[in-house]
Structures are given as structure tokens and as C-alpha cells.
Design a protein around this motif. Structure first.
Motif, PDB file in Angstrom:
ATOM      1  N   VAL A   1      49.854 -25.971  24.011  1.00  0.00           N
ATOM      2  CA  VAL A   1      51.025 -25.155  23.739  1.00  0.00           C
ATOM      3  C   VAL A   1      50.579 -24.031  22.798  1.00  0.00           C
ATOM      4  CG1 VAL A   1      51.786 -26.539  21.748  1.00  0.00           C
ATOM      5  CG2 VAL A   1      53.474 -25.251  23.072  1.00  0.00           C
ATOM      6  N   SER A   2      51.253 -22.890  22.884  1.00  0.00           N
ATOM      7  CA  SER A   2      50.909 -21.779  21.995  1.00  0.00           C
ATOM      8  C   SER A   2      52.159 -21.290  21.272  1.00  0.00           C
ATOM      9  CB  SER A   2      50.259 -20.634  22.782  1.00  0.00           C
ATOM     10  OG  SER A   2      51.191 -20.034  23.677  1.00  0.00           O
ATOM     11  N   LEU A   3      51.921 -20.458  20.269  1.00  0.00           N
ATOM     12  CA  LEU A   3      52.999 -19.787  19.554  1.00  0.00           C
ATOM     13  C   LEU A   3      52.414 -18.549  18.892  1.00  0.00           C
ATOM     14  CD1 LEU A   3      52.471 -20.443  16.318  1.00  0.00           C
ATOM     15  CD2 LEU A   3      53.532 -22.594  16.901  1.00  0.00           C
ATOM     16  N   GLY A   4      53.281 -17.693  18.425  1.00  0.00           N
ATOM     17  CA  GLY A   4      52.852 -16.511  17.685  1.00  0.00           C
ATOM     18  C   GLY A   4      53.656 -16.392  16.411  1.00  0.00           C
ATOM     19  N   THR A   5      53.017 -15.871  15.381  1.00  0.00           N
ATOM     20  CA  THR A   5      53.717 -15.654  14.126  1.00  0.00           C
ATOM     21  C   THR A   5      53.163 -14.389  13.463  1.00  0.00           C
ATOM     22  OG1 THR A   5      54.562 -16.734  12.128  1.00  0.00           O
ATOM     23  CG2 THR A   5      52.218 -17.095  12.663  1.00  0.00           C
ATOM     24  N   ALA A   6      53.838 -13.936  12.452  1.00  0.00           N
ATOM     25  CA  ALA A   6      53.447 -12.697  11.782  1.00  0.00           C
ATOM     26  C   ALA A   6      52.356 -12.946  10.751  1.00  0.00           C
ATOM     27  CB  ALA A   6      54.658 -12.057  11.101  1.00  0.00           C
ATOM     28  N   ASP A   7      51.359 -12.076  10.743  1.00  0.00           N
ATOM     29  CA  ASP A   7      50.288 -12.187   9.742  1.00  0.00           C
ATOM     30  C   ASP A   7      50.837 -12.041   8.327  1.00  0.00           C
ATOM     31  OD1 ASP A   7      50.874  -9.404   9.954  1.00  0.00           O
ATOM     32  OD2 ASP A   7      48.797  -8.849   9.545  1.00  0.00           O
TER      33      ASP A   7
ATOM     34  N   LYS B   1      48.802 -24.519  10.989  1.00  0.00           N
ATOM     35  CA  LYS B   1      47.453 -25.104  10.909  1.00  0.00           C
ATOM     36  C   LYS B   1      47.542 -26.586  10.545  1.00  0.00           C
ATOM     37  CE  LYS B   1      44.591 -21.091   9.763  1.00  0.00           C
ATOM     38  NZ  LYS B   1      43.753 -20.473   8.703  1.00  0.00           N
ATOM     39  N   ARG B   2      48.434 -26.940   9.631  1.00  0.00           N
ATOM     40  CA  ARG B   2      48.616 -28.351   9.262  1.00  0.00           C
ATOM     41  C   ARG B   2      49.126 -29.177  10.447  1.00  0.00           C
ATOM     42  NH1 ARG B   2      50.669 -25.913   4.636  1.00  0.00           N
ATOM     43  NH2 ARG B   2      52.819 -26.374   5.217  1.00  0.00           N
ATOM     44  N   ARG B   3      49.768 -28.515  11.412  1.00  0.00           N
ATOM     45  CA  ARG B   3      50.252 -29.185  12.622  1.00  0.00           C
ATOM     46  C   ARG B   3      49.199 -29.124  13.743  1.00  0.00           C
ATOM     47  NH1 ARG B   3      55.119 -31.016  12.923  1.00  0.00           N
ATOM     48  NH2 ARG B   3      54.991 -31.002  15.183  1.00  0.00           N
ATOM     49  N   ASN B   4      47.970 -28.783  13.392  1.00  0.00           N
ATOM     50  CA  ASN B   4      46.828 -28.744  14.321  1.00  0.00           C
ATOM     51  C   ASN B   4      46.827 -27.565  15.288  1.00  0.00           C
ATOM     52  OD1 ASN B   4      45.572 -31.094  13.249  1.00  0.00           O
ATOM     53  ND2 ASN B   4      47.109 -32.320  14.322  1.00  0.00           N
ATOM     54  N   TYR B   5      47.502 -26.489  14.927  1.00  0.00           N
ATOM     55  CA  TYR B   5      47.390 -25.247  15.690  1.00  0.00           C
ATOM     56  C   TYR B   5      46.158 -24.510  15.176  1.00  0.00           C
ATOM     57  CZ  TYR B   5      52.001 -25.690  17.814  1.00  0.00           C
ATOM     58  OH  TYR B   5      53.071 -26.116  18.553  1.00  0.00           O
TER      59      TYR B   5
ATOM     60  N   THR C   1      50.708  -9.861  15.194  1.00  0.00           N
ATOM     61  CA  THR C   1      51.099 -11.181  15.679  1.00  0.00           C
ATOM     62  C   THR C   1      49.838 -12.036  15.782  1.00  0.00           C
ATOM     63  OG1 THR C   1      53.017 -10.340  16.875  1.00  0.00           O
ATOM     64  CG2 THR C   1      52.147 -12.469  17.592  1.00  0.00           C
ATOM     65  N   ILE C   2      49.868 -13.162  15.122  1.00  0.00           N
ATOM     66  CA  ILE C   2      48.767 -14.124  15.152  1.00  0.00           C
ATOM     67  C   ILE C   2      49.124 -15.178  16.203  1.00  0.00           C
ATOM     68  CG2 ILE C   2      47.440 -15.827  13.825  1.00  0.00           C
ATOM     69  CD1 ILE C   2      47.118 -12.908  12.852  1.00  0.00           C
ATOM     70  N   TYR C   3      48.264 -15.302  17.226  1.00  0.00           N
ATOM     71  CA  TYR C   3      48.494 -16.281  18.281  1.00  0.00           C
ATOM     72  C   TYR C   3      47.729 -17.558  17.966  1.00  0.00           C
ATOM     73  CZ  TYR C   3      50.675 -12.652  21.064  1.00  0.00           C
ATOM     74  OH  TYR C   3      51.520 -11.666  21.515  1.00  0.00           O
ATOM     75  N   MET C   4      48.453 -18.669  18.064  1.00  0.00           N
ATOM     76  CA  MET C   4      47.874 -19.973  17.751  1.00  0.00           C
ATOM     77  C   MET C   4      48.094 -20.913  18.934  1.00  0.00           C
ATOM     78  SD  MET C   4      49.146 -20.232  13.779  1.00  0.00           S
ATOM     79  CE  MET C   4      47.810 -21.295  13.201  1.00  0.00           C
TER      80      MET C   4
END
Length: 172
Positions: A119-125, A135-139, A153-156
Motif C-alpha cells: 500500500v502507498s500514501l503521500g504526505t507533505a515534506d 515510518k513507525r508504521r513500517n512505511y 509530496t513524499i511518497y511512502m
């Protein structure tokens, strides 16, 4: 006890109210997430085009998250389901509400129902804590892009079924 389900168009007003209250700090930070300034039409569009999920208790919507599909009108960058529009009621007073929602989404919907290996997601730098939370959720950070919204946008991405990674949609 909390109930999880797909949102319907009838849920749109409650989802709009929840979203605007939950994203108030994001607006104050000046981060331009689509959900932060949503209107009823955008909420309804999200419900129609994506898997918009909600958590409710006693008829009150407590949390929401949406899954954009790789085959949908607004896919994520990696060909896997893409999470977005994640919000939890800031007034609910239940610690762990968001964690419960995202875990149910990742495990029950994306992994067990859609059988997606990731699964992916994006968030703001510029967001002060979301990247570290994910990251703590293993992304893992897999890329970034300037979408012209005033932030990068940071893609994880998170691996959900390690044995399936790399097999592709038609893997054997």
C-alpha cells in the motif's frame, strides 16, 4: 463498539464536518492537502471514485480513510492501493482512534480483501510529524514529487504481504 464500513453518499455531510475539523491544524500550517479545504462536492466525488471507509460508533463518524485504486481516476504512484484523506475526530477523546482506523484499512481491506502485497500514501515534506509516524508504521520513503501545492509530496510504501512482492498482478 466501533463499526467499520464503506461510506455512502448519505455520509457525505458527516464526513465533511469531520474532515474540516480534523484538518484545521493542517490549514493553520499552510499545507495544501485537498481534504483540508474540501467541500461537499469533493467529499461526494471521493465517495463515488474511491473506497471511502469510515469508523462509526453509536451513529457518529469517528474516523475516515480512503483508498485510491491503481485502476481508478487518481491512482497512486506505485500500482498499488494508495491511502489518502485520513482523518479522525479531534473531539472524540479516544487515543489510538486513528491507529485503529489505519490498521483496519491496511489489514482488513487492503491486505485481506484486496489481496494487495503493498500500500502507498503521500504526505507533505513540511508536515512536522507525519513522515516519522508513517515510518513507525513500517512505511518506507519511495520517492517525492512537486505537485505544485507549495510543498514536496513524499511518497511512502508499506509491504503487507512479503511473499507476493514482485509477483505483479498476474504473478504465479
Amino acid at each position: 463498539m466501533a463499526n467499520f464500513r464503506l461510506a455512502t453518499l448519505e455520509d457525505a455531510p458527516a464526513l465533511l464536518d469531520l474532515t474540516l475539523r480534523a484538518y484545521e491544524p493542517i490549514r493553520k500550517m499552510g499545507i495544501n492537502f485537498a481534504a483540508a479545504t474540501a467541500d461537499l462536492a469533493l467529499v461526494e466525488k471521493n465517495i463515488r471514485e474511491n473506497m471511502c471507509l469510515l469508523m462509526e460508533e453509536d451513529g457518529k463518524v469517528l474516523s475516515t480513510i480512503s483508498i485510491r485504486m491503481p485502476w481508478g481516476p487518481s491512482p497512486g504512484p506505485f500500482g498499488v492501493p494508495h491511502l489518502w484523506w485520513f482523518a479522525s475526530d479531534p473531539d472524540a477523546g479516544r487515543k489510538g482512534l486513528g491507529r485503529e482506523m489505519i490498521t483496519w484499512c491496511e489489514e482488513t481491506m487492503v491486505r485481506d480483501t484486496l489481496k494487495s502485497p503493498a500500500v502507498s500514501l503521500g504526505t507533505a515534506d513540511r508536515h512536522p510529524w507525519l513522515i516519522e509516524m508513517y515510518k513507525r508504521r513500517n512505511y518506507v520513503i519511495e520517492g517525492s514529487k512537486d505537485l505544485g501545492r507549495g510543498h514536496i509530496t513524499i511518497y511512502m510504501k508499506k509491504i503487507l504481504i512479503p511473499d507476493m512482492v514482485g509477483q505483479g498482478a498476474g504473478g504465479h
